[in-house]
Design a protein around this motif. Sequence first.
Motif, mmCIF file in Angstrom:
data_model
loop_
_atom_site.group_PDB
_atom_site.id
_atom_site.type_symbol
_atom_site.label_atom_id
_atom_site.label_comp_id
_atom_site.label_asym_id
_atom_site.label_seq_id
_atom_site.Cartn_x
_atom_site.Cartn_y
_atom_site.Cartn_z
ATOM 1 N N ASN A 1 -7.744 -0.514 -4.718
ATOM 2 C CA ASN A 1 -7.286 -1.002 -6.015
ATOM 3 C C ASN A 1 -5.995 -1.807 -5.890
ATOM 4 O OD1 ASN A 1 -9.301 -0.349 -7.788
ATOM 5 N ND2 ASN A 1 -8.339 1.519 -8.570
ATOM 6 N N ALA A 2 -5.136 -1.417 -4.961
ATOM 7 C CA ALA A 2 -3.916 -2.198 -4.724
ATOM 8 C C ALA A 2 -4.271 -3.584 -4.185
ATOM 9 C CB ALA A 2 -2.999 -1.463 -3.750
ATOM 10 N N LEU B 1 0.828 -1.206 0.000
ATOM 11 C CA LEU B 1 0.000 0.000 0.000
ATOM 12 C C LEU B 1 0.865 1.260 0.000
ATOM 13 C CD1 LEU B 1 -2.876 -0.902 2.497
ATOM 14 C CD2 LEU B 1 -2.713 -1.307 0.033
ATOM 15 N N TYR C 1 -7.543 4.245 -3.671
ATOM 16 C CA TYR C 1 -6.253 3.808 -4.210
ATOM 17 C C TYR C 1 -5.753 2.555 -3.484
ATOM 18 C CZ TYR C 1 -5.864 8.140 -6.905
ATOM 19 O OH TYR C 1 -6.073 9.150 -7.807
ATOM 20 N N ALA C 2 -5.972 2.494 -2.174
ATOM 21 C CA ALA C 2 -5.576 1.305 -1.419
ATOM 22 C C ALA C 2 -6.397 0.094 -1.843
ATOM 23 C CB ALA C 2 -5.739 1.561 0.071
ATOM 24 N N GLU D 1 -9.412 -3.729 -11.164
ATOM 25 C CA GLU D 1 -9.407 -2.459 -10.456
ATOM 26 C C GLU D 1 -10.637 -1.644 -10.831
ATOM 27 O OE1 GLU D 1 -5.806 -0.292 -10.858
ATOM 28 O OE2 GLU D 1 -4.534 -1.956 -10.179
ATOM 29 N N SER E 1 -5.899 -5.624 -7.095
ATOM 30 C CA SER E 1 -4.891 -6.069 -8.056
ATOM 31 C C SER E 1 -4.088 -7.241 -7.507
ATOM 32 C CB SER E 1 -3.959 -4.898 -8.393
ATOM 33 O OG SER E 1 -2.933 -5.306 -9.275
ATOM 34 N N SER F 1 3.483 2.075 -1.926
ATOM 35 C CA SER F 1 3.663 2.582 -3.288
ATOM 36 C C SER F 1 2.358 3.134 -3.844
ATOM 37 C CB SER F 1 4.201 1.477 -4.200
ATOM 38 O OG SER F 1 5.472 1.044 -3.769
ATOM 39 N N ALA F 2 1.250 2.446 -3.537
ATOM 40 C CA ALA F 2 -0.050 2.882 -4.058
ATOM 41 C C ALA F 2 -0.426 4.264 -3.555
ATOM 42 C CB ALA F 2 -1.122 1.866 -3.665
#
Length: 371
Positions: free
Chosen positions: A203-204, A173, A200-201, A213, A207, A175-176
Amino acid sequence: MSKTTNRIITALFSVFIGGFFVLNLLLPDKTFSEKENRQLQTLPKFSFSSLFSGSFATRFESYCSDQFAGRDVWIETKAGAELMQGKQQNNGVFLCAGDRLFEPFTAPETNTLTRAVQAADSLSDAGVPVSLALIPTAAQLYAEILPDGAENDDQKSVIDSAYSQTALSTIDLFSALTAHAGEYIFYRTDHHWTSLGAYYAANALRSSWGLPEIDKAALTPETVSDSFCGTLYSSSGFFWVAPDKMETLIAAPESSSVTRYETNGTEQTLPLYNYDKLTIKDKYTFFLGGNIPRAVVETGTEDAPSLLILRDSYADSLVPFMMDAFSEIHLIDLRYYTGSVRDYIAENAVDRVLLLYSTDNFCSDSSLRIF
């Protein structure tokens, strides 16, 4: 200094002290501080046992402090005085550029982190996939605007150390979130991420699990409040800081519901978003209704696996972004839940487990020792 001047100063001081004494006697006690978001000490009941044990004196001292006339004004004045002295912080909270409030991160002792990882690893043989995802806080993402000399340890190294020790699947998380640090992904006055940060978290996570996503273009932002003053606002005394905006990015499915299992054993069914919570100070409880031992979210998605999230409150605003992929989302807060997590997984036929914690909570939450 003449005797007359001394008498005048003494008289003014006596009037000042006496005036506040009378005010404190006349004004009714308050039970809750809206700005500090906490219960206030009311007049303690006297007993000889509490007197001799010292508990009465302790509570009475808290009572005098909490019920002092104009308390909020004095707290704000103290915070302003700290800034005038160049300290840029009050009660451990820093006020930085853009009215952003920070509580710096203190790295744990090596053995403390190891114990937390070992506790998480105890679920590695639970018979279902288990993932660990640690959340860097705003103090990491915006560390460059903290004043020089502010002690703020590197969360990335702590996360890397935890991930290197664990036998669980790990999700990045860091990098995301850092990839979108220039966006409004953390509240300024609160320690939580915003709905955008949670997106954003999510979607990480998706993925990592092979799920598609969510397209950002498909989001439908709705501002639900423009007067959110969070936990850092409450504890800092910087009451002049402008409030945050709260929004949702995804609509709640009509068939969704949240069953909350309260500490006292009662059950309560609520919607995914609780608009009545927007009228109180702790507006973050808009998401799922606030902290409880256990909750089960019926997502309205059929023929899908179930997910158990062992979590702190960051998960509350992330759940909406997982609802299309799971039929049920179970949430357990180990600070309040006393049952066996392994038994819960078996009894509820859970298909996947996620440990989702902010880095500081993962390192400091003693309840993580209980699996």
